[in-house]
Design a protein around this motif. Structure first.
Motif, PDB file in Angstrom:
ATOM      1  N   LEU A 169      15.920 -13.880 -12.509  1.00 50.83           N
ATOM      2  CA  LEU A 169      15.194 -13.258 -11.407  1.00 50.83           C
ATOM      3  C   LEU A 169      15.341 -11.750 -11.556  1.00 50.83           C
ATOM      4  O   LEU A 169      16.450 -11.250 -11.752  1.00 50.83           O
ATOM      5  CB  LEU A 169      15.795 -13.704 -10.071  1.00 50.83           C
ATOM      6  N   ASP A 170      14.223 -11.036 -11.505  1.00 55.26           N
ATOM      7  CA  ASP A 170      14.250  -9.574 -11.458  1.00 55.26           C
ATOM      8  C   ASP A 170      14.013  -9.165 -10.018  1.00 55.26           C
ATOM      9  O   ASP A 170      12.977  -9.501  -9.435  1.00 55.26           O
ATOM     10  CB  ASP A 170      13.156  -8.963 -12.332  1.00 55.26           C
ATOM     11  N   ARG A 171      14.973  -8.466  -9.429  1.00 55.91           N
ATOM     12  CA  ARG A 171      14.807  -7.896  -8.089  1.00 55.91           C
ATOM     13  C   ARG A 171      14.377  -6.448  -8.273  1.00 55.91           C
ATOM     14  O   ARG A 171      15.145  -5.618  -8.740  1.00 55.91           O
ATOM     15  CB  ARG A 171      16.120  -7.939  -7.318  1.00 55.91           C
ATOM     16  N   MET A 172      13.136  -6.162  -7.905  1.00 57.05           N
ATOM     17  CA  MET A 172      12.569  -4.822  -8.060  1.00 57.05           C
ATOM     18  C   MET A 172      12.861  -3.984  -6.823  1.00 57.05           C
ATOM     19  O   MET A 172      12.884  -4.499  -5.709  1.00 57.05           O
ATOM     20  CB  MET A 172      11.063  -4.895  -8.245  1.00 57.05           C
ATOM     21  N   ALA A 204       0.809  -1.212   0.000  1.00 56.05           N
ATOM     22  CA  ALA A 204       0.000   0.000   0.000  1.00 56.05           C
ATOM     23  C   ALA A 204       0.842   1.261   0.000  1.00 56.05           C
ATOM     24  O   ALA A 204       0.487   2.262  -0.602  1.00 56.05           O
ATOM     25  CB  ALA A 204      -0.936  -0.005   1.211  1.00 56.05           C
ATOM     26  N   SER A 205       1.989   1.199   0.651  1.00 61.47           N
ATOM     27  CA  SER A 205       2.810   2.396   0.742  1.00 61.47           C
ATOM     28  C   SER A 205       3.746   2.565  -0.447  1.00 61.47           C
ATOM     29  O   SER A 205       4.423   3.565  -0.557  1.00 61.47           O
ATOM     30  CB  SER A 205       3.639   2.357   2.029  1.00 61.47           C
ATOM     31  N   ALA A 206       3.782   1.600  -1.331  1.00 63.95           N
ATOM     32  CA  ALA A 206       4.685   1.681  -2.486  1.00 63.95           C
ATOM     33  C   ALA A 206       4.120   2.636  -3.531  1.00 63.95           C
ATOM     34  O   ALA A 206       2.917   2.763  -3.688  1.00 63.95           O
ATOM     35  CB  ALA A 206       4.874   0.304  -3.093  1.00 63.95           C
ATOM     36  N   ARG A 207       5.040   3.279  -4.261  1.00 64.04           N
ATOM     37  CA  ARG A 207       4.607   4.172  -5.328  1.00 64.04           C
ATOM     38  C   ARG A 207       4.019   3.377  -6.491  1.00 64.04           C
ATOM     39  O   ARG A 207       3.163   3.852  -7.209  1.00 64.04           O
ATOM     40  CB  ARG A 207       5.786   5.004  -5.828  1.00 64.04           C
ATOM     41  N   THR A 208       4.492   2.167  -6.700  1.00 67.50           N
ATOM     42  CA  THR A 208       3.980   1.317  -7.768  1.00 67.50           C
ATOM     43  C   THR A 208       3.561  -0.010  -7.161  1.00 67.50           C
ATOM     44  O   THR A 208       3.960  -0.349  -6.068  1.00 67.50           O
ATOM     45  CB  THR A 208       5.065   1.064  -8.830  1.00 67.50           C
ATOM     46  N   ALA A 209       2.770  -0.762  -7.882  1.00 58.67           N
ATOM     47  CA  ALA A 209       2.297  -2.057  -7.395  1.00 58.67           C
ATOM     48  C   ALA A 209       3.115  -3.197  -8.003  1.00 58.67           C
ATOM     49  O   ALA A 209       2.583  -4.230  -8.332  1.00 58.67           O
ATOM     50  CB  ALA A 209       0.824  -2.223  -7.721  1.00 58.67           C
ATOM     51  N   GLN A 210       4.397  -2.984  -8.170  1.00 56.89           N
ATOM     52  CA  GLN A 210       5.236  -4.031  -8.740  1.00 56.89           C
ATOM     53  C   GLN A 210       5.645  -5.028  -7.665  1.00 56.89           C
ATOM     54  O   GLN A 210       5.745  -4.681  -6.499  1.00 56.89           O
ATOM     55  CB  GLN A 210       6.465  -3.439  -9.405  1.00 56.89           C
ATOM     56  N   VAL A 245      15.905  -2.168 -11.327  1.00 57.00           N
ATOM     57  CA  VAL A 245      15.719  -3.614 -11.397  1.00 57.00           C
ATOM     58  C   VAL A 245      17.073  -4.280 -11.542  1.00 57.00           C
ATOM     59  O   VAL A 245      17.876  -3.884 -12.375  1.00 57.00           O
ATOM     60  CB  VAL A 245      14.833  -4.005 -12.604  1.00 57.00           C
ATOM     61  N   GLU A 246      17.326  -5.282 -10.715  1.00 57.03           N
ATOM     62  CA  GLU A 246      18.533  -6.102 -10.842  1.00 57.03           C
ATOM     63  C   GLU A 246      18.135  -7.405 -11.517  1.00 57.03           C
ATOM     64  O   GLU A 246      17.194  -8.055 -11.076  1.00 57.03           O
ATOM     65  CB  GLU A 246      19.115  -6.448  -9.466  1.00 57.03           C
ATOM     66  N   LYS A 247      18.844  -7.792 -12.571  1.00 55.18           N
ATOM     67  CA  LYS A 247      18.587  -9.071 -13.240  1.00 55.18           C
ATOM     68  C   LYS A 247      19.633 -10.078 -12.798  1.00 55.18           C
ATOM     69  O   LYS A 247      20.818  -9.836 -12.921  1.00 55.18           O
ATOM     70  CB  LYS A 247      18.631  -8.907 -14.752  1.00 55.18           C
TER      71      LYS A 247
END
Length: 90
Positions: A43-46, A23-29, A52-54
């Motif tokens: 793996l994508d670390r958001m 809820a507190s995130a700017r995006t819902a990723q 994003v780290e791949k």
């Protein structure tokens, strides 16, 4: 969430993602996402700053990567969520 191809050994985009919506995130990723876009399993670390780290999973075939992804998300999603929320506060 898991997406599966009807044709074996075909790309699955995205393969698996942790489904927590913060809820507190700017995006819902999702904090973590496993997929096979770009022609390889990874793996994508958001991060909250939209970076994003791949992390390549090149030592596994797609089936092994999917099995690992399912286990990892089920086992660690709460920790990933807390870590992501901590990054938001910083």
């Amino acid at each position: 969430r898991s997406l599966r191809s009807r044709r074996p050994n075909k790309r699955l985009e995205p393969m698996l993602a942790s489904a927590s919506k913060l809820a507190s995130a700017r995006t819902a990723q999702p904090p973590r996402r496993y997929d096979t876009a770009h022609g390889f399993a990874h793996l994508d670390r958001m991060h909250p700053d939209d970076s994003v780290e791949k992390v390549p999973l090149s030592y596994w075939d797609y089936n092994e990567a999917l099995s690992f992804a399912q286990f990892d998300i089920k086992s660690n999603w709460e920790w990933y969520r807390k870590r992501y929320e901590k990054e938001i506060k910083q």
